[in-house]
Write a protein that holds these residues in place. Structure first.
Motif, PDB file in Angstrom:
ATOM      1  N   UNK A  50       0.809  -1.355  -0.056  1.00 21.24           N
ATOM      2  CA  UNK A  50      -0.099   0.151   0.074  1.00 21.24           C
ATOM      3  C   UNK A  50       0.841   1.243  -0.030  1.00 21.24           C
ATOM      4  N   UNK A  51       2.324   0.998  -0.098  1.00 19.65           N
ATOM      5  CA  UNK A  51       3.052   2.349  -0.178  1.00 19.65           C
ATOM      6  C   UNK A  51       3.960   2.005  -0.878  1.00 19.65           C
ATOM      7  N   UNK A  52       4.647   3.073  -1.656  1.00 17.19           N
ATOM      8  CA  UNK A  52       5.843   2.815  -2.481  1.00 17.19           C
ATOM      9  C   UNK A  52       7.140   3.364  -1.999  1.00 17.19           C
ATOM     10  N   UNK A  53       8.305   3.034  -2.084  1.00 15.34           N
ATOM     11  CA  UNK A  53       9.648   3.443  -1.666  1.00 15.34           C
ATOM     12  C   UNK A  53      10.461   4.137  -2.529  1.00 15.34           C
TER      13      UNK A  53
ATOM     14  N   UNK B  28       9.066  14.947 -12.114  1.00 13.65           N
ATOM     15  CA  UNK B  28       9.674  16.422 -11.856  1.00 13.65           C
ATOM     16  C   UNK B  28      11.171  16.215 -11.467  1.00 13.65           C
ATOM     17  N   UNK B  29      11.894  15.018 -11.477  1.00 15.24           N
ATOM     18  CA  UNK B  29      13.095  14.903 -10.879  1.00 15.24           C
ATOM     19  C   UNK B  29      13.345  14.779  -9.487  1.00 15.24           C
ATOM     20  N   UNK B  30      12.429  14.735  -8.729  1.00 16.24           N
ATOM     21  CA  UNK B  30      12.404  14.446  -7.146  1.00 16.24           C
ATOM     22  C   UNK B  30      12.381  13.012  -7.115  1.00 16.24           C
ATOM     23  N   UNK B  31      12.930  12.365  -5.924  1.00 15.65           N
ATOM     24  CA  UNK B  31      12.649  11.308  -5.516  1.00 15.65           C
ATOM     25  C   UNK B  31      12.059  11.091  -4.099  1.00 15.65           C
ATOM     26  N   UNK B  32      10.710  10.419  -4.237  1.00 15.39           N
ATOM     27  CA  UNK B  32       9.962  10.454  -2.727  1.00 15.39           C
ATOM     28  C   UNK B  32      10.551   9.360  -1.785  1.00 15.39           C
ATOM     29  N   UNK B  33      10.558   9.664  -0.560  1.00 14.43           N
ATOM     30  CA  UNK B  33      11.091   8.649   0.303  1.00 14.43           C
ATOM     31  C   UNK B  33      10.075   7.453   0.471  1.00 14.43           C
ATOM     32  N   UNK B  34       8.749   8.048   0.328  1.00 15.56           N
ATOM     33  CA  UNK B  34       7.705   7.080   0.508  1.00 15.56           C
ATOM     34  C   UNK B  34       6.645   7.687  -0.444  1.00 15.56           C
ATOM     35  N   UNK B  35       5.540   7.077  -0.790  1.00 16.04           N
ATOM     36  CA  UNK B  35       4.457   7.596  -1.527  1.00 16.04           C
ATOM     37  C   UNK B  35       3.466   6.855  -1.071  1.00 16.04           C
TER      38      UNK B  35
ATOM     39  N   UNK C  74      -1.988  12.353  -3.840  1.00 13.70           N
ATOM     40  CA  UNK C  74      -0.872  11.506  -3.426  1.00 13.70           C
ATOM     41  C   UNK C  74      -0.074  12.249  -2.200  1.00 13.70           C
ATOM     42  N   UNK C  75       0.355  11.489  -1.254  1.00 16.43           N
ATOM     43  CA  UNK C  75       0.986  11.839  -0.038  1.00 16.43           C
ATOM     44  C   UNK C  75       2.490  11.323  -0.244  1.00 16.43           C
ATOM     45  N   UNK C  76       3.104  12.338  -0.029  1.00 11.98           N
ATOM     46  CA  UNK C  76       4.712  12.358  -0.233  1.00 11.98           C
ATOM     47  C   UNK C  76       5.503  12.280   1.305  1.00 11.98           C
ATOM     48  N   UNK C  77       6.118  11.176   1.655  1.00 15.17           N
ATOM     49  CA  UNK C  77       6.488  11.144   3.058  1.00 15.17           C
ATOM     50  C   UNK C  77       8.130  11.699   2.835  1.00 15.17           C
TER      51      UNK C  77
END
Length: 644
Positions: free
Chosen positions: A537-540, A546-553, A574-577
């Motif tokens: 249920x979440x991706x790492x 846009x070039x940024x890497x999310x720690x978790x989504x 979308x929630x970016x952690x």
């Protein structure tokens, strides 16, 4: 064996004017030409001492005879005068050669060490980056001629300290190596060295003179180092130890030479650190950098610890050397930082620009956010920056962006930056200019008036410089372009050509965003799995368009239910952690770094719900239940039940 009168050959200098400057026919013993040009072609291996028993050669004699020697005389008794300390104090206060000559003329009799110190002081006040400021002042001064005449004719009666100091001073003054004055000083030094009559201080100063005269290839340096190593290390004073480091740093220790001596000297110096003076500490730290003594970190830490009390008294140059060493070895000390915070604000308006830049560079590298230092530097910058070099300007501005800090006079500060850029834009090196402008956008100061020039084909070509652009520079350009599009909607200038844009801001080495800390991420991942019920249920480490890497989504549908990470349809939110460890904050502070702040700011503008999970909150949680509850409150603050 070469004769000392023949060890420099004129034919090595095809320029007639240079020959005339470096090798005068009569009284002109000083060089006004390029610094130490003649040092590269010294041919002799050992100084011949036949001059001791021969009459002076008229063509090689410095013409200082006649009435020139009647102004004062050297004291032949070689006793330490009761006025020597007073003389030294007055000498150190002299800022010009004229003041030194006036002091000499007021002295009826001086010791040879005092006279040698006078020569050395003359070299200090008269030298600049291009040689001697005004050699004619020395050449025409009768007092200076008299001083040289005394050394030339009394070389046999000089003390060791007076002899080597006079020799070193003459080298610094670019005295003709073929003059009788230099021949006699060199010959007498060789004679006493052969007899083993010199102490550590004399050997070190003689070694530095020969290094400047001949370079590291001088054969006599090996003899000097053998005598130094032959003496008992336990008997060396702290001053002598500092001089040995200076000698090794000056060139004797290059290429790893005498590393065995350093391996013994470093731990020995460790126990003497508290007894070293401030100059000795800064000199040794500088030597550690030059000699790349990365295995001697305990000595660096100890020297830093005992340097704290000297911070108020460090000269600008001494402070630069200390800070440079701390940066090289990657060390910072809270007490040293406290001392800087107490003293830099008092001196910011009178410090050399290079020293202020080094302080800011140190704070930036070690992530030290100090409002007292940054505030004082910002104040002094507004009034003094017109005299700064472009590099000094950039080094003082960039830490504000990196550490995400706006001074109390931010309006004045950035208006001054804008005025400088408007007036001196073409003087900045391309990469220096890009670094400066990039640091401004980190703290929401947008250089709209200058971005058009940055994106111009001419500037981009300059930036490449024929060698291409590394990924970090491309990432800076891309982020600058994104900032104009997202945060400066009024910008209508040229855009960044696609070939200069990157698809990911994560670059090897330096990067405009940080990788997540594995340990902290692992704890958050476990708690997040418990909260959501399953790992899918979440991706790492999600790379956004846009070039940024999310720690978790985390993806949500229109009703607020959590969707599987692989779902592409029906995604409403979308929630970016942002899982922020210590490296994303200023040292010992909860102030987020500039590159992390701009990332979170721009992710919000791109439509993400940004949730920050800072280490200083998450690490306090003890049980898995507390961690799950904490994530529930942070991610779903308005949800009173687990609806997923």
């Amino acid at each position: 064996m070469y004769n000392v009168l023949q060890f420099v050959k004129r034919k090595l200098y095809p320029c007639k004017s240079l020959n005339k400057i470096l090798y005068p026919q009569c009284s002109q013993i000083l060089s006004t030409g390029p610094i130490k040009v003649w040092c590269q072609w010294v041919l002799h291996k050992r100084y011949h001492n036949v001059v001791r028993d021969q009459p002076c050669c008229t063509s090689r004699t410095v013409c200082l005879h006649g009435d020139a020697g009647k102004n004062f005389r050297l004291d032949d008794k070689q006793h330490v005068s009761s006025n020597e300390q007073n003389f030294s104090k007055h000498l150190n206060n002299c800022k010009t050669a004229e003041q030194i000559f006036k002091l000499l003329n007021s002295s009826v009799s001086i010791t040879d060490t005092m006279a040698a110190a006078t020569l050395l002081r003359i070299s200090e006040v008269e030298k600049d980056g291009n040689g001697l400021r005004n050699p004619s002042v020395l050449l025409e001064n009768e007092t200076f001629k008299a001083l040289c005449f005394q050394f030339e004719n009394k070389s046999l009666r000089l003390s060791n300290a007076g002899l080597v100091t006079a020799l070193y001073a003459c080298v610094q003054l670019y005295v003709d190596p073929q003059s009788t004055l230099m021949v006699r000083l060199l010959s007498e030094s060789q004679e006493r060295l052969n007899k083993g009559q010199m102490f550590i201080k004399d050997l070190c100063l003689l070694g530095k003179a020969l290094l400047d005269l001949e370079g590291p290839g001088c054969g006599i340096l090996k003899q000097i180092m053998e005598q130094i190593q032959g003496q008992k290390m336990d008997d060396w004073t702290s001053e002598e130890i500092a001089m040995i480091y200076n000698l090794l740093e000056a060139g004797v220790g290059e290429g790893g030479n005498y590393q065995q001596l350093l391996n013994k000297l470093n731990p020995h110096t460790l126990h003497l650190a508290s007894r070293l003076g401030r100059k000795a500490k800064s000199d040794i730290l500088n030597a550690m950098v030059v000699l790349k003594q990365t295995q001697a970190i305990p000595l660096v830490i100890n020297l830093c610890k005992h340097s704290v009390r000297h911070v108020p008294h460090f000269s600008d140059q001494e402070l630069i050397l200390v800070l440079n060493a701390l940066m090289y070895f990657g060390h910072s000390d809270r007490f040293f930082t406290d001392a800087l915070e107490r003293n830099v604000p008092k001196k910011a308006f009178v410090m050399q620009p290079e020293a202020i830049s080094k302080v800011m560079q140190y704070c930036s590298q070690r992530r030290i956010l100090s409002p007292p230092i940054f505030g004082a530097v910002a104040e002094s910058f507004v009034y003094n920056s017109d005299n700064f070099t472009t590099r000094e300007i950039a080094l003082q501005i960039m830490p504000f962006g990196k550490l995400n800090y706006l001074p109390s006079n931010a309006g004045q500060f950035f208006r001054k930056v804008e005025n400088i850029l408007r007036g001196r834009f073409s003087q900045f090196q391309p990469r220096t200019l890009l670094n400066l402008l990039h640091s401004c956008i980190l703290v929401e100061r947008f250089p709209v008036n200058f971005v058009a020039k940055i994106f111009s084909p001419y500037f981009l070509q300059q930036l490449e410089g024929g060698t291409g652009l590394d990924k970090y520079v491309l990432a800076q350009l891309t982020q600058l372009f994104m900032t104009m599009k997202l945060e400066c909607r009024t910008y209508e200038g040229p855009s960044l050509p696609p070939k200069y844009r990157v698809k990911s801001f994560l670059t090897p080495g330096r990067s405009v965003e940080s990788l997540v800390d594995e340990h902290l991420y692992s704890k958050v991942k476990n708690a997040l799995t418990d909260l959501l019920g399953a790992r899918n249920y979440f991706a790492s480490r999600v790379l956004t368009p846009y070039g940024y890497t999310l720690d978790a989504e985390i993806k949500l549908d229109e009703e607020g239910y959590v969707l599987p990470a692989s779902r592409r349809e029906e995604v409403f939110r979308r929630i970016a952690l942002c899982i922020d460890d210590q490296r994303r904050f200023c040292l010992n502070s909860h102030n987020l770094l500039g590159k992390e702040t701009i990332k979170q700011r721009q992710l919000r503008l791109l439509g993400y719900d940004v949730v920050q999970i800072p280490f200083y909150e998450f690490d306090r949680l003890q049980s898995s239940e507390e961690m799950v509850e904490y994530l529930h409150k942070m991610i779903f603050p308005f949800s009173y039940r687990l609806a997923w």
